[in-house]
Design a protein around this motif. Structure first.
Motif, short mmCIF file in Angstrom:
data_model
loop_
_atom_site.label_atom_id
_atom_site.label_comp_id
_atom_site.label_asym_id
_atom_site.label_seq_id
_atom_site.Cartn_x
_atom_site.Cartn_y
_atom_site.Cartn_z
N PRO A 21 0.83 -1.14 -0.04
CA PRO A 21 -0.05 -0.06 -0.03
C PRO A 21 0.81 1.29 -0.06
N GLY A 22 0.47 2.33 -0.84
CA GLY A 22 1.23 3.57 -0.88
C GLY A 22 2.33 3.48 -1.75
N TYR A 23 2.49 2.42 -2.55
CA TYR A 23 3.59 2.12 -3.51
C TYR A 23 3.17 1.79 -4.84
N THR A 24 3.85 2.45 -5.86
CA THR A 24 3.53 1.84 -7.22
C THR A 24 4.72 1.22 -7.96
N PRO A 25 4.67 -0.10 -8.59
CA PRO A 25 5.56 -0.51 -9.11
C PRO A 25 6.14 0.05 -10.51
N VAL A 26 7.30 0.52 -10.68
CA VAL A 26 7.82 1.25 -11.76
C VAL A 26 8.68 0.30 -12.59
N ALA A 61 13.29 16.31 -2.74
CA ALA A 61 14.55 16.92 -2.06
C ALA A 61 15.64 16.36 -2.57
N GLY A 62 15.69 15.14 -3.14
CA GLY A 62 16.98 14.57 -3.74
C GLY A 62 17.15 13.37 -3.03
N ALA A 63 16.50 13.09 -1.92
CA ALA A 63 16.80 11.78 -1.09
C ALA A 63 16.19 10.63 -1.88
N THR A 64 17.01 9.42 -1.70
CA THR A 64 16.94 8.23 -2.61
C THR A 64 15.66 7.62 -1.77
N ILE A 65 14.57 7.13 -2.64
CA ILE A 65 13.35 6.57 -2.00
C ILE A 65 13.28 5.13 -2.61
N ALA A 66 14.08 4.71 -3.70
CA ALA A 66 13.96 3.30 -4.08
C ALA A 66 15.11 3.00 -4.75
N GLY A 67 15.63 1.94 -4.69
CA GLY A 67 16.91 1.19 -5.34
C GLY A 67 18.37 1.40 -4.41
N PRO A 68 19.14 1.12 -5.22
CA PRO A 68 19.39 0.96 -6.71
C PRO A 68 18.89 -0.60 -6.83
N ALA A 69 18.29 -0.42 -8.17
CA ALA A 69 17.89 -1.81 -8.72
C ALA A 69 18.87 -2.01 -9.86
N THR A 70 19.41 -3.25 -10.14
CA THR A 70 20.46 -3.43 -11.09
C THR A 70 19.83 -4.42 -12.39
N GLY A 71 19.99 -3.82 -13.57
CA GLY A 71 19.82 -4.83 -14.92
C GLY A 71 21.00 -5.08 -15.33
N ASN A 72 20.96 -6.19 -16.23
CA ASN A 72 21.88 -6.55 -17.36
C ASN A 72 21.29 -7.01 -18.41
N ALA A 74 21.04 -10.33 -19.44
CA ALA A 74 20.39 -11.19 -19.32
C ALA A 74 18.88 -10.99 -18.94
N ASN A 75 18.71 -9.86 -18.24
CA ASN A 75 17.26 -9.45 -18.02
C ASN A 75 16.75 -8.26 -18.90
N ASN A 76 17.45 -8.36 -19.88
CA ASN A 76 17.13 -7.08 -20.98
C ASN A 76 17.06 -5.81 -20.62
N PHE A 77 18.25 -5.54 -19.51
CA PHE A 77 18.33 -4.12 -19.08
C PHE A 77 17.13 -3.67 -18.57
N THR A 78 16.45 -4.49 -17.69
CA THR A 78 15.04 -4.02 -17.17
C THR A 78 14.91 -4.35 -15.72
N VAL A 79 14.43 -3.44 -14.80
CA VAL A 79 14.29 -3.32 -13.53
C VAL A 79 12.99 -2.74 -13.22
N THR A 80 12.45 -3.17 -12.14
CA THR A 80 11.28 -2.66 -11.49
C THR A 80 11.66 -2.21 -10.10
N LEU A 81 11.15 -1.24 -9.70
CA LEU A 81 11.29 -0.34 -8.50
C LEU A 81 9.73 -0.31 -7.87
N ASN A 82 9.66 -0.52 -6.62
CA ASN A 82 8.39 -0.04 -6.05
C ASN A 82 8.76 1.32 -5.18
N VAL A 83 7.93 2.26 -5.82
CA VAL A 83 8.17 3.62 -5.71
C VAL A 83 7.22 4.09 -4.76
N PRO A 84 7.31 4.76 -3.55
CA PRO A 84 6.51 5.51 -2.74
C PRO A 84 5.55 6.54 -3.63
#
Length: 105
Positions: A21-26, A61-72, A74-84
């Motif tokens: 709740p309160g997050y969206t997958p990006v 404000a510039g504060a990190t709120i999700a990640g880092p997530a790593t892609g390569n 093998a996964n088609n340079f694809t990542v998903t973050l759950n972002v507030p």
């Protein structure tokens, strides 16, 4: 490779659903030959020598709120973050070569 993305995340329908709740997958994908419906841009070409990438999300404000997530390759340079959910969110994408030197941001 410059990928400045500025977006808002929220439950306005249409996107994926999150079990948190309160997050969206990006999902951010730099590789592959197909582009998902609703994508911000067409698929691009990954520069030679790039073997991995990271994605972080920052609040207004510039504060990190999700990640880092790593892609390569093998996964088609694809990542998903759950972002507030919120506004003024910026995504930073960095690309690295085979010896982990940042070559693009």
């Amino acid at each position: 490779m410059v990928v400045p993305l500025l977006t808002s995340c929220g439950g306005s329908g249409g996107g994926g659903s999150s079990s948190i709740p309160g997050y969206t997958p990006v999902t951010i994908s730099l590789g592959g030959s197909s582009v998902a419906g609703g994508a911000l841009a067409a698929a691009g070409t990954i520069p030679a020598g790039v073997v991995s990438m990271t994605v972080t999300a920052q609040d207004a404000a510039g504060a990190t709120i999700a990640g880092p997530a790593t892609g390569n390759a093998a996964n088609n340079f694809t990542v998903t973050l759950n972002v507030p959910n919120g506004s003024g969110i910026t995504f930073t994408v960095s690309a690295f070569d085979g010896v982990n030197t940042k070559t693009y941001q």
